[in-house]
Design an enzyme around this catalytic site. Structure first.
Site, PDB file in Angstrom:
ATOM      1  N   ASP A 225      -5.211   2.221  -4.671  1.00 56.93           N
ATOM      2  CA  ASP A 225      -6.841   2.246  -3.882  1.00 56.93           C
ATOM      3  C   ASP A 225      -7.274   3.879  -3.566  1.00 56.93           C
ATOM      4  O   ASP A 225      -8.112   3.984  -2.936  1.00 56.93           O
ATOM      5  CB  ASP A 225      -7.026   1.254  -2.974  1.00 56.93           C
ATOM      6  CG  ASP A 225      -6.093   1.509  -1.541  1.00 56.93           C
ATOM      7  OD1 ASP A 225      -5.204   2.202  -1.731  1.00 56.93           O
ATOM      8  OD2 ASP A 225      -6.273   0.849  -0.682  1.00 56.93           O
TER       9      ASP A 225
ATOM     10  N   ASP B 279      -0.680   0.663  -4.259  1.00 52.03           N
ATOM     11  CA  ASP B 279      -1.704  -0.290  -4.559  1.00 52.03           C
ATOM     12  C   ASP B 279      -2.835   0.187  -5.283  1.00 52.03           C
ATOM     13  O   ASP B 279      -3.828  -0.444  -5.785  1.00 52.03           O
ATOM     14  CB  ASP B 279      -2.134  -1.177  -3.203  1.00 52.03           C
ATOM     15  CG  ASP B 279      -2.894  -0.452  -2.301  1.00 52.03           C
ATOM     16  OD1 ASP B 279      -2.711   0.898  -2.228  1.00 52.03           O
ATOM     17  OD2 ASP B 279      -3.590  -0.996  -1.449  1.00 52.03           O
TER      18      ASP B 279
ATOM     19  N   ASP C 111      -1.443   5.824  -4.902  1.00 50.57           N
ATOM     20  CA  ASP C 111      -0.519   5.263  -4.020  1.00 50.57           C
ATOM     21  C   ASP C 111      -0.152   3.637  -4.745  1.00 50.57           C
ATOM     22  O   ASP C 111      -0.669   3.391  -5.549  1.00 50.57           O
ATOM     23  CB  ASP C 111      -1.082   5.008  -2.665  1.00 50.57           C
ATOM     24  CG  ASP C 111      -2.042   4.192  -2.508  1.00 50.57           C
ATOM     25  OD1 ASP C 111      -2.849   3.919  -3.522  1.00 50.57           O
ATOM     26  OD2 ASP C 111      -2.693   3.895  -1.080  1.00 50.57           O
TER      27      ASP C 111
ATOM     28  N   SER D   6       0.812  -1.141  -0.100  1.00 47.37           N
ATOM     29  CA  SER D   6       0.122   0.117   0.093  1.00 47.37           C
ATOM     30  C   SER D   6       0.856   1.370  -0.016  1.00 47.37           C
ATOM     31  O   SER D   6       1.860   1.498  -0.970  1.00 47.37           O
ATOM     32  CB  SER D   6      -0.966   0.011   1.211  1.00 47.37           C
ATOM     33  OG  SER D   6      -1.884   0.900   1.237  1.00 47.37           O
TER      34      SER D   6
END
Length: 435
Positions: A192, A190, A188, A39
């Protein structure tokens, strides 16, 4: 391990964005989804995200049940293993792209060819899917920050791969300036969450949250609009002006995605930490890719009339008032300082903020308890809570400044910044901590 336990395990073919996994859970009819992701955390800190069968993150009591199941497992060397799983092809990611584009109805935009977008995947996995979504929507391919376009687990060009962190979007801003981009977007790692830069200024999560809600409402998207309790109030005011319901939820998309009702299902959710869900029917979690597309479509619409995202924010301020939001964030080495500060503000909450009377509410006493307190007055709001991921105490600040005409915007912005600074000082004193 899952295969040996009797589950029919389906594995995505390569590193893909977290929203694709949330989409895949329901798309494939799974009972759960597991995502391993760094993340926006430091390089040595991986995360393990669990989705339930509805495609949303788990909430109590499932978390406690899973913890109990983990505790009941014996030594890892005794856990049975199997290699009988199915590796999927590219069709799931392609289906996700098609679903995002269909949900956002880009054909309603009269012309999209002239928009210039700068983009960064921030060393993550979002670039390929984001480009596919833009292409399917008829947008020109974004120009990307080359140093950050490929996945790199060392995140070598940023101190923290979090678009909120100072300096994280410097390369993106420089690219936007060089290429004359109308808007710049950072996901970011990942993918999301996403950050938005316009006119050289990075917008806050609350600003983007209100802009996207306003865009959907003007397109006739009706249902429930939701945000976390630490997010700003402007979205709720805009939703109310359109006659649609809005809800405030505990912090986190696991709660935001459970807002709404059968009569008015959730159609939009956001949190101030750069998380947005503009198509909950596709991914039941925050989704930086669909949000990036929505931002680009909005920017394209505004460009048709010679306006920008900043111009639309000004129009909302004239219509509803200037909602200035900010934070007081205190990092500590000793975690007892945070619990002591929370106890202090609960025992002796301020009676006034900015010279206005405020009421106090302990959100730990709510039906869904949250370790937070709220101070609320006329045009002023503060929420204090410990960070869920870092050794920080955070106070989320908001003040509303009336704007009577275009000429008053500059003065309103100045007053808003002054009042946020005053709130930081007053809350530092109330908490007994210094930022």
């Amino acid at each position: 391990m899952l295969a040996a336990a009797g589950f029919a395990v389906q594995v995505l073919p390569r590193a893909l964005p977290t929203p694709v996994l949330s989409f895949a859970v329901r798309h494939l009819g799974c009972v759960a989804g597991i995502m391993v992701t760094a993340s926006h955390n430091p390089p040595d800190d991986n995360g393990y995200k669990v989705y339930l069968g509805d495609g949303a993150q788990l909430v109590p009591p499932a978390d406690r049940e899973i913890e109990a199941a983990i505790a009941a497992v014996g030594p890892a060397r005794e856990v049975p293993l199997s290699d009988e799983w199915l590796t999927l092809g590219d069709d799931v990611a392609a289906d996700y792209v098609a679903a995002v584009v269909a949900a956002l109805a880009p054909e309603r935009v009269p012309s999209r060819g002239g928009l210039r977008v700068a983009y960064t995947a921030m060393h993550g996995v979002g670039a390929e899917t984001t480009r596919a979504v833009f292409a399917a929507a008829g947008l020109a391919e974004p120009v990307s920050v080359p140093e950050q376009d490929e996945p790199d687990p060392t995140f070598r060009t940023v101190a923290f791969p979090n678009p909120e962190e100072p300096g994280a979007t410097d390369l993106l801003k420089a690219l936007a300036e060089r290429t004359g981009a109308d808007v710049a977007i950072a996901e970011d790692p990942d993918a999301d969450r996403c950050a938005v830069v316009c006119g050289g200024r990075q917008l806050t999560g609350d600003e983007v949250g209100a802009l996207l809600a306003d865009w959907l409402l003007r397109r006739g998207v009706r249902g429930t609009y939701a945000s976390s309790l630490v997010s700003g109030s402007l979205m709720h005011v805009v939703a109310g002006a359109h006659g649609v319901p809005s809800e405030e939820t505990p912090t986190g998309f696991k709660w935001i995605m459970r807002a709404g009702s059968d009569a008015a299902p959730l159609v939009y959710g956001y949190e101030e930490a750069l998380g947005y869900s503009v198509s909950p029917s596709v991914a039941r979690d925050k989704d930086g890719i669909s949000a990036a597309l929505a931002v680009a479509l909005l920017a394209a619409e505004l460009k048709e009339s010679g306006r920008t995202l900043l111009d639309r924010l000004d129009e909302l301020a004239v219509e509803h008032g200037l909602f200035a939001t900010g934070q007081l964030s205190v990092r500590v080495d000793d975690l007892t300082l945070i619990s002591d500060a929370m106890a202090r503000v609960r025992a002796r909450p301020p009676a006034t903020l900015l010279g206005r009377p405020v009421t106090f509410a302990d959100l730990a006493l709510e039906p869904t308890p949250v370790d937070a307190v709220r101070l609320l007055g006329d045009g002023v709001r503060v929420i204090v809570r410990p960070s869920g991921t870092e050794p920080k105490l955070k106070a989320y600040l908001e003040t509303v400044v009336p704007v009577h005409q275009d000429a008053g915007l500059i003065a309103a912005r100045g007053r808003g910044e002054d009042e946020l600074d005053q709130l930081r000082a007053e809350m530092s004193a109330a908490l007994g901590l210094q930022a």
